[in-house]
Design a protein around this motif. Sequence first.
Motif, short mmCIF file in Angstrom:
data_model
loop_
_atom_site.label_atom_id
_atom_site.label_comp_id
_atom_site.label_asym_id
_atom_site.label_seq_id
_atom_site.Cartn_x
_atom_site.Cartn_y
_atom_site.Cartn_z
N SER A 1 0.84 -1.34 -0.23
CA SER A 1 -0.12 -0.03 -0.04
C SER A 1 0.80 1.19 -0.13
N VAL A 2 2.23 1.20 0.28
CA VAL A 2 2.94 2.54 0.16
C VAL A 2 2.97 2.87 -1.20
N TYR A 3 2.65 2.05 -2.13
CA TYR A 3 3.20 2.38 -3.65
C TYR A 3 1.87 2.35 -4.39
N GLY A 4 0.64 2.25 -3.74
CA GLY A 4 -0.75 2.26 -4.55
C GLY A 4 -1.21 3.66 -4.72
N VAL A 5 -0.39 4.59 -5.34
CA VAL A 5 -0.61 5.93 -5.68
C VAL A 5 -1.13 6.30 -7.05
N SER A 6 -1.61 7.18 -7.46
CA SER A 6 -2.16 7.41 -8.72
C SER A 6 -1.04 7.67 -9.84
N ALA A 7 -0.24 8.35 -8.97
CA ALA A 7 0.98 8.87 -10.23
C ALA A 7 1.79 7.42 -10.62
N LEU A 8 2.07 6.42 -9.64
CA LEU A 8 2.51 5.26 -10.14
C LEU A 8 1.64 4.35 -11.00
N GLU A 9 0.28 4.50 -10.81
CA GLU A 9 -0.61 3.80 -11.64
C GLU A 9 -0.67 4.41 -13.18
N MET A 10 -0.59 5.69 -13.06
CA MET A 10 -0.60 6.40 -14.47
C MET A 10 0.76 6.03 -15.36
N ASP A 11 1.65 5.95 -14.53
CA ASP A 11 3.25 5.52 -15.28
C ASP A 11 2.89 4.18 -15.80
N LEU A 12 2.46 3.12 -15.13
CA LEU A 12 2.23 1.71 -15.62
C LEU A 12 1.11 1.61 -16.63
N ARG A 13 0.18 2.36 -16.52
CA ARG A 13 -0.86 2.27 -17.74
C ARG A 13 -0.12 2.97 -19.00
N GLN A 14 0.64 4.00 -18.78
CA GLN A 14 1.23 4.57 -20.00
C GLN A 14 2.40 3.35 -20.62
N ALA A 15 2.79 2.61 -19.77
CA ALA A 15 3.84 1.58 -20.23
C ALA A 15 3.30 0.24 -20.65
N GLY A 16 1.90 0.24 -20.33
CA GLY A 16 1.35 -0.96 -20.72
C GLY A 16 1.65 -2.17 -19.98
N LYS A 17 1.87 -1.90 -18.45
CA LYS A 17 1.95 -2.82 -17.76
C LYS A 17 0.70 -3.23 -16.82
N GLY A 18 0.31 -4.40 -16.38
CA GLY A 18 -0.46 -4.53 -15.56
C GLY A 18 -0.09 -4.43 -14.02
N TYR A 19 -0.93 -4.19 -13.05
CA TYR A 19 -0.55 -4.15 -11.87
C TYR A 19 -1.43 -4.42 -10.80
N VAL A 20 -0.96 -5.09 -9.51
CA VAL A 20 -1.80 -5.30 -8.46
C VAL A 20 -1.21 -4.59 -7.40
N LEU A 21 -1.45 -3.30 -6.88
CA LEU A 21 -0.94 -2.57 -5.89
C LEU A 21 -1.71 -2.27 -4.59
N GLY A 22 -1.24 -2.54 -3.50
CA GLY A 22 -1.99 -2.41 -2.32
C GLY A 22 -2.43 -0.91 -1.91
N VAL A 23 -3.36 -0.76 -1.34
CA VAL A 23 -4.31 0.73 -1.04
C VAL A 23 -4.69 0.55 0.17
N ALA A 24 -4.96 1.62 0.87
CA ALA A 24 -5.64 1.68 2.04
C ALA A 24 -7.14 1.28 2.20
N SER A 25 -7.55 1.02 3.21
CA SER A 25 -8.99 0.59 3.44
C SER A 25 -9.88 1.98 2.92
N THR A 26 -9.19 3.13 3.12
CA THR A 26 -9.87 4.49 3.09
C THR A 26 -9.93 4.66 1.58
N HIS A 27 -9.20 3.82 0.67
CA HIS A 27 -9.10 4.40 -0.67
C HIS A 27 -10.50 4.42 -1.32
N GLN A 28 -10.78 5.52 -2.38
CA GLN A 28 -11.91 5.59 -2.89
C GLN A 28 -12.14 4.75 -4.19
N PHE A 29 -13.24 4.19 -4.42
CA PHE A 29 -13.35 3.39 -5.79
C PHE A 29 -14.61 3.79 -6.30
N THR A 30 -14.81 4.11 -7.52
CA THR A 30 -16.06 4.06 -8.21
C THR A 30 -16.14 3.35 -9.69
#
Length: 445
Positions: free
Chosen positions: A205-234
């Motif tokens: 969860s230290v690394y489940g942040v939006s900037a890192l997610e965007m880097d990986l999407r732009q690189a075409g890499k899949g990911y499974v990144l931990g997030v806090a229980s308070t992380h918002q999903f929609t």
Amino acid sequence: MSIASLDTTLDLWASSLREVKDRMRPIFKQDRVAASANAFLDGLLGPEQRKTGWMRAEAAGDEGPWRQQAILGRARWEADALRDIVRDYALETLADPDAVLVFDETGFLKQGKASCGVARQYTGSAGKVTNCEIGVFAAYASRHGHAFIDRALYLPKPWASDPARRSAAHVPEEVGFATKPQLVSRMIRRAIEAGMPFAWVAADSVYGVSALEMDLRQAGKGYVLGVASTHQFTSWIGKPKVSGTAEEIMQGLDASAWQRLSAGEGTKGPRLYDWAYLELADLDASEYDSGQSGLWTRGLLIRRNLADGECAYFTTWCPAGTGIETLVAVEGQRWNIEDGFETGKNELGLDHNETRSWHGWHRHVSLVMLAFAMLATIRHHANRQPPQKPPPSMIRKHNQPSSTGRHRKSAVSPHGLRSGASSLPTSSLGRSGGGPIRPPQNALT
């Protein structure tokens, strides 16, 4: 174990050790420095439990630790060059297009304030805030094994902004403050620029942040990144309506949403948890990189502990149609870096660095990474060795009828071994999936 399998193991150790020493030779300008580096590596791989300068010096037959200290401090060589050698060497054996790049951090407990990057900060190694250095690491995990391929010393803000401390610890001028996710982004960029084959990234969860997610999407890499229980999903149009924090979404799930799956084999068998996976949106990859195409799915993966019901949450990104079993397997690869930290510290002296400088930390850690990669390579090749056939005389001896007329099964018969069983000594294998722990003493030549 048969004599032949022991010979094979010793040959692997000897040839692998010669090879890694030859590979790192070009980064040293002088023969004596290269010899000291070789002795340092021998010490890391030796049987001594403490890999301190004095212990390594004693094993090398030196009167004191000065040669061992010089290779980390006074000698002139680039730790990053050795890091790249480690990466390329490990990939020759471990490379796989479906590999997972795993990121995590570990603490190095320290006394005093002089060691580069030391501060009172939280480390999972101690489970509390304490005086320590923090290293961020990348491990390459594939079906062939795993090894460390990158590392960075985290420099807290008080260190980054203190000229006197920076100068005393020889922190390069170009090094400034960077968050841990930013350090990981740089490692991912280096991996891609080096042409490293991998399909996934996993981290806590230290690394489940939006900037890192965007880097990986732009690189075409899949990911499974931990997030806090308070992380918002929609969720978006076309998916079942979901909105709220990860914990709120988990609490609203029906019992039918959960599946019991293994995250991989552990020391005591399958690591079983209950899992739930929610697809939140299907997005066109070209939105992030014009060179990509096809639908990718953003989702929420939830892991529930069978013993206490505690949950962990992960933001995911994967090609549309990817099943929960694949995502669980990717998340399970994070165990490999934990195994690497434990093996590195218990067997290879990862946390026995006695230097205080920026260069000393990176040099020590890079040498340990080389030792670990060598062991991972040996393990892989040893496990691929065909079962050794016993001599005919041994077969006759072990298959002679006993007094009851029943044949005894030979301990060296292929039928007495599991398929693919390693020919390495038990003491050098370590945990399932890990690198070998310790070489035979007479192999360090």
